[in-house]
Structure formats: structure tokens, C-alpha cells
Design a protein around this motif. Structure first.
Motif, PDB file in Angstrom:
ATOM      1  N   THR A 140      11.371  98.691  -8.956  1.00  0.00           N
ATOM      2  CA  THR A 140      11.460 100.048  -9.519  1.00  0.00           C
ATOM      3  C   THR A 140      12.911 100.515  -9.559  1.00  0.00           C
ATOM      4  O   THR A 140      13.366 101.088 -10.552  1.00  0.00           O
ATOM      5  CB  THR A 140      10.610 101.016  -8.667  1.00  0.00           C
ATOM      6  OG1 THR A 140       9.268 100.552  -8.636  1.00  0.00           O
ATOM      7  CG2 THR A 140      10.644 102.418  -9.252  1.00  0.00           C
ATOM      8  N   LEU A 141      13.636 100.265  -8.462  1.00  0.00           N
ATOM      9  CA  LEU A 141      15.046 100.666  -8.410  1.00  0.00           C
ATOM     10  C   LEU A 141      15.844  99.964  -9.502  1.00  0.00           C
ATOM     11  O   LEU A 141      16.648 100.592 -10.200  1.00  0.00           O
ATOM     12  CB  LEU A 141      15.625 100.343  -7.027  1.00  0.00           C
ATOM     13  CG  LEU A 141      17.104 100.682  -6.824  1.00  0.00           C
ATOM     14  CD1 LEU A 141      17.313 102.188  -6.931  1.00  0.00           C
ATOM     15  CD2 LEU A 141      17.583 100.164  -5.483  1.00  0.00           C
ATOM     16  N   LYS A 142      15.606  98.669  -9.680  1.00  0.00           N
ATOM     17  CA  LYS A 142      16.328  97.920 -10.701  1.00  0.00           C
ATOM     18  C   LYS A 142      16.015  98.479 -12.090  1.00  0.00           C
ATOM     19  O   LYS A 142      16.922  98.675 -12.912  1.00  0.00           O
ATOM     20  CB  LYS A 142      15.960  96.440 -10.639  1.00  0.00           C
ATOM     21  CG  LYS A 142      16.776  95.576 -11.585  1.00  0.00           C
ATOM     22  CD  LYS A 142      16.314  94.132 -11.516  1.00  0.00           C
ATOM     23  CE  LYS A 142      17.119  93.231 -12.431  1.00  0.00           C
ATOM     24  NZ  LYS A 142      17.322  93.721 -13.779  1.00  0.00           N
ATOM     25  N   LEU A 143      14.727  98.759 -12.346  1.00  0.00           N
ATOM     26  CA  LEU A 143      14.356  99.318 -13.651  1.00  0.00           C
ATOM     27  C   LEU A 143      15.005 100.679 -13.880  1.00  0.00           C
ATOM     28  O   LEU A 143      15.504 100.969 -14.972  1.00  0.00           O
ATOM     29  CB  LEU A 143      12.831  99.425 -13.761  1.00  0.00           C
ATOM     30  CG  LEU A 143      12.067  98.096 -13.837  1.00  0.00           C
ATOM     31  CD1 LEU A 143      10.561  98.362 -13.784  1.00  0.00           C
ATOM     32  CD2 LEU A 143      12.425  97.330 -15.088  1.00  0.00           C
ATOM     33  N   GLU A 144      15.000 101.509 -12.828  1.00  0.00           N
ATOM     34  CA  GLU A 144      15.620 102.841 -12.939  1.00  0.00           C
ATOM     35  C   GLU A 144      17.121 102.712 -13.195  1.00  0.00           C
ATOM     36  O   GLU A 144      17.684 103.456 -13.996  1.00  0.00           O
ATOM     37  CB  GLU A 144      15.369 103.655 -11.665  1.00  0.00           C
ATOM     38  CG  GLU A 144      13.942 104.111 -11.477  1.00  0.00           C
ATOM     39  CD  GLU A 144      13.501 105.156 -12.485  1.00  0.00           C
ATOM     40  OE1 GLU A 144      14.340 105.947 -12.954  1.00  0.00           O
ATOM     41  OE2 GLU A 144      12.307 105.175 -12.825  1.00  0.00           O
ATOM     42  N   GLN A 145      17.761 101.763 -12.495  1.00  0.00           N
ATOM     43  CA  GLN A 145      19.200 101.573 -12.692  1.00  0.00           C
ATOM     44  C   GLN A 145      19.482 101.095 -14.113  1.00  0.00           C
ATOM     45  O   GLN A 145      20.431 101.569 -14.752  1.00  0.00           O
ATOM     46  CB  GLN A 145      19.746 100.556 -11.673  1.00  0.00           C
ATOM     47  CG  GLN A 145      19.860 101.110 -10.278  1.00  0.00           C
ATOM     48  CD  GLN A 145      20.285 100.054  -9.265  1.00  0.00           C
ATOM     49  OE1 GLN A 145      20.101  98.863  -9.476  1.00  0.00           O
ATOM     50  NE2 GLN A 145      20.843 100.498  -8.153  1.00  0.00           N
ATOM     51  N   ASP A 146      18.661 100.158 -14.603  1.00  0.00           N
ATOM     52  CA  ASP A 146      18.849  99.681 -15.979  1.00  0.00           C
ATOM     53  C   ASP A 146      18.678 100.818 -16.978  1.00  0.00           C
ATOM     54  O   ASP A 146      19.468 100.968 -17.916  1.00  0.00           O
ATOM     55  CB  ASP A 146      17.847  98.562 -16.296  1.00  0.00           C
ATOM     56  CG  ASP A 146      18.152  97.277 -15.538  1.00  0.00           C
ATOM     57  OD1 ASP A 146      19.264  97.174 -14.966  1.00  0.00           O
ATOM     58  OD2 ASP A 146      17.277  96.386 -15.504  1.00  0.00           O
ATOM     59  N   GLU A 147      17.646 101.626 -16.766  1.00  0.00           N
ATOM     60  CA  GLU A 147      17.406 102.766 -17.661  1.00  0.00           C
ATOM     61  C   GLU A 147      18.574 103.749 -17.607  1.00  0.00           C
ATOM     62  O   GLU A 147      19.037 104.247 -18.633  1.00  0.00           O
ATOM     63  CB  GLU A 147      16.104 103.462 -17.265  1.00  0.00           C
ATOM     64  CG  GLU A 147      15.708 104.598 -18.181  1.00  0.00           C
ATOM     65  CD  GLU A 147      14.413 105.274 -17.763  1.00  0.00           C
ATOM     66  OE1 GLU A 147      14.200 106.415 -18.208  1.00  0.00           O
ATOM     67  OE2 GLU A 147      13.631 104.671 -17.005  1.00  0.00           O
ATOM     68  N   HIS A 148      19.065 104.000 -16.385  1.00  0.00           N
ATOM     69  CA  HIS A 148      20.197 104.916 -16.211  1.00  0.00           C
ATOM     70  C   HIS A 148      21.436 104.380 -16.925  1.00  0.00           C
ATOM     71  O   HIS A 148      22.140 105.134 -17.603  1.00  0.00           O
ATOM     72  CB  HIS A 148      20.475 105.120 -14.721  1.00  0.00           C
ATOM     73  CG  HIS A 148      21.631 106.009 -14.443  1.00  0.00           C
ATOM     74  ND1 HIS A 148      21.580 107.369 -14.650  1.00  0.00           N
ATOM     75  CD2 HIS A 148      22.882 105.736 -13.995  1.00  0.00           C
ATOM     76  CE1 HIS A 148      22.744 107.891 -14.336  1.00  0.00           C
ATOM     77  NE2 HIS A 148      23.554 106.925 -13.928  1.00  0.00           N
ATOM     78  N   ARG A 149      21.687 103.070 -16.754  1.00  0.00           N
ATOM     79  CA  ARG A 149      22.840 102.475 -17.439  1.00  0.00           C
ATOM     80  C   ARG A 149      22.702 102.612 -18.950  1.00  0.00           C
ATOM     81  O   ARG A 149      23.677 102.900 -19.653  1.00  0.00           O
ATOM     82  CB  ARG A 149      22.977 100.995 -17.049  1.00  0.00           C
ATOM     83  CG  ARG A 149      23.652 100.785 -15.730  1.00  0.00           C
ATOM     84  CD  ARG A 149      24.010  99.299 -15.523  1.00  0.00           C
ATOM     85  NE  ARG A 149      24.007  99.033 -14.104  1.00  0.00           N
ATOM     86  CZ  ARG A 149      23.049  98.435 -13.418  1.00  0.00           C
ATOM     87  NH1 ARG A 149      21.984  97.998 -14.029  1.00  0.00           N
ATOM     88  NH2 ARG A 149      23.145  98.249 -12.122  1.00  0.00           N
ATOM     89  N   GLY A 150      21.487 102.381 -19.469  1.00  0.00           N
ATOM     90  CA  GLY A 150      21.256 102.505 -20.910  1.00  0.00           C
ATOM     91  C   GLY A 150      21.522 103.920 -21.401  1.00  0.00           C
ATOM     92  O   GLY A 150      22.202 104.116 -22.418  1.00  0.00           O
ATOM     93  N   LYS A 151      20.992 104.893 -20.653  1.00  0.00           N
ATOM     94  CA  LYS A 151      21.218 106.300 -21.042  1.00  0.00           C
ATOM     95  C   LYS A 151      22.698 106.645 -20.979  1.00  0.00           C
ATOM     96  O   LYS A 151      23.231 107.329 -21.850  1.00  0.00           O
ATOM     97  CB  LYS A 151      20.419 107.228 -20.131  1.00  0.00           C
ATOM     98  CG  LYS A 151      18.936 107.228 -20.407  1.00  0.00           C
ATOM     99  CD  LYS A 151      18.203 108.178 -19.478  1.00  0.00           C
ATOM    100  CE  LYS A 151      16.707 108.187 -19.744  1.00  0.00           C
ATOM    101  NZ  LYS A 151      15.990 109.069 -18.827  1.00  0.00           N
ATOM    102  N   GLU A 152      23.356 106.169 -19.912  1.00  0.00           N
ATOM    103  CA  GLU A 152      24.785 106.452 -19.751  1.00  0.00           C
ATOM    104  C   GLU A 152      25.571 105.846 -20.908  1.00  0.00           C
ATOM    105  O   GLU A 152      26.470 106.486 -21.481  1.00  0.00           O
ATOM    106  CB  GLU A 152      25.272 105.890 -18.413  1.00  0.00           C
ATOM    107  CG  GLU A 152      26.680 106.284 -18.060  1.00  0.00           C
ATOM    108  CD  GLU A 152      27.119 105.769 -16.694  1.00  0.00           C
ATOM    109  OE1 GLU A 152      28.190 106.208 -16.261  1.00  0.00           O
ATOM    110  OE2 GLU A 152      26.414 104.951 -16.084  1.00  0.00           O
TER     111      GLU A 152
END
Length: 149
Positions: free
Chosen positions: A77-89
Motif C-alpha cells: 500500500t505504501l509503495k502504491l501511495e508513493q507511486d501515485e504521489h510521485r505521479g501527481k507531483e
């Protein structure tokens, strides 16, 4: 009579001996029964302890499995959230760059418009000045002409 007394005493002693011997045998039997009971109880107790230890071992195993599963889930979950955050950023950075470029283009466009307006204004002022000077020269020439007559 004395002999009779001793026989009675001997019979009493034998009877007492028999009664005591029977009581002793009963007490030994009772003690053996209690020992067997205690051994049975100890055996049941050991079996219960073994069962509880197995249950505890099973629960600890389940607990460890749950912890491992939760760690794996939370890591994913953390990895997915980080990937999503990086994409949004990344998207926001692209949008910011795009907006900066648009702003720069607008500024350049406005500067060009302002330059053109100033140029038109200067040309208009120059034309008005020339027209005014020509008109002044015409009037001056007209009055000079009138003054000569």
C-alpha cells in the motif's frame, strides 16, 4: 481362672491385632487409591498443559502469519501511495512548467502589443505635430502675405 484371663487377654490382643491389621490394610488401600488418583490427575494435568501449549503455539504461529501478511500489505500500500504521489507531483510540475511558459508568452505578447501601441501613438503624435507645424506654417505664410499687402 488365671489361664482363662490370659486366654481372654490373648484373644483381645489377637482381635485388636486383626482389627489394627485390617485398618492398616484399608489405610494402605486407601493410600494406593489416592496415589492412583493423584497420578491420574497429574497425567490429565500434563495432557491439559500439552494441549494449552499446542494452542498457544498455534496462536503464536497465526499471529506471526497475520503480522507478516499485514507488513506485506502495508508495504505494498505504501509503495502504491508513493507511486501515485510521485505521479501527481510530476503532473503538477508539468502543469506548473506549462503555466509558466503560457505566462511568459502572454507577457511577451503584451509587450509586443504595448510596443505597437506606443509606436502607433508616436506615429500619431508625429503626424499631428507635422500637421500642426504645416498648419502653423500655412497660417504664418497667410498672415505674412496679408501683412505685405
Amino acid at each position: 481362672e488365671e489361664r482363662n484371663y490370659f486366654q481372654l487377654e490373648r484373644d483381645k490382643i489377637n482381635t485388636f491385632w486383626e482389627i489394627t491389621k485390617r485398618q492398616l490394610d484399608e489405610s494402605k488401600a486407601l493410600l494406593r487409591n489416592k496415589d492412583r488418583e493423584m497420578e491420574d490427575m497429574e497425567e490429565r494435568h500434563q495432557v491439559e498443559i500439552k494441549v494449552y501449549k499446542q494452542k498457544v503455539k498455534h496462536l503464536l504461529y497465526e499471529h506471526q502469519n497475520n503480522i507478516t501478511e499485514l507488513k506485506a500489505d502495508s508495504t505494498l500500500t505504501l509503495k502504491l501511495e508513493q507511486d501515485e504521489h510521485r505521479g501527481k507531483e510530476s503532473d503538477l510540475r508539468k502543469d506548473k512548467r506549462s503555466l509558466k511558459i503560457q505566462l511568459k508568452e502572454l507577457e511577451l505578447s503584451h509587450e509586443d502589443v504595448i510596443k505597437n501601441l506606443k509606436k502607433q501613438h508616436d506615429e500619431a503624435i508625429t503626424a499631428l505635430r507635422q500637421d500642426s507645424e504645416r498648419h502653423a506654417k500655412e497660417l504664418q505664410a497667410k498672415y505674412e502675405k496679408k501683412m505685405r499687402f
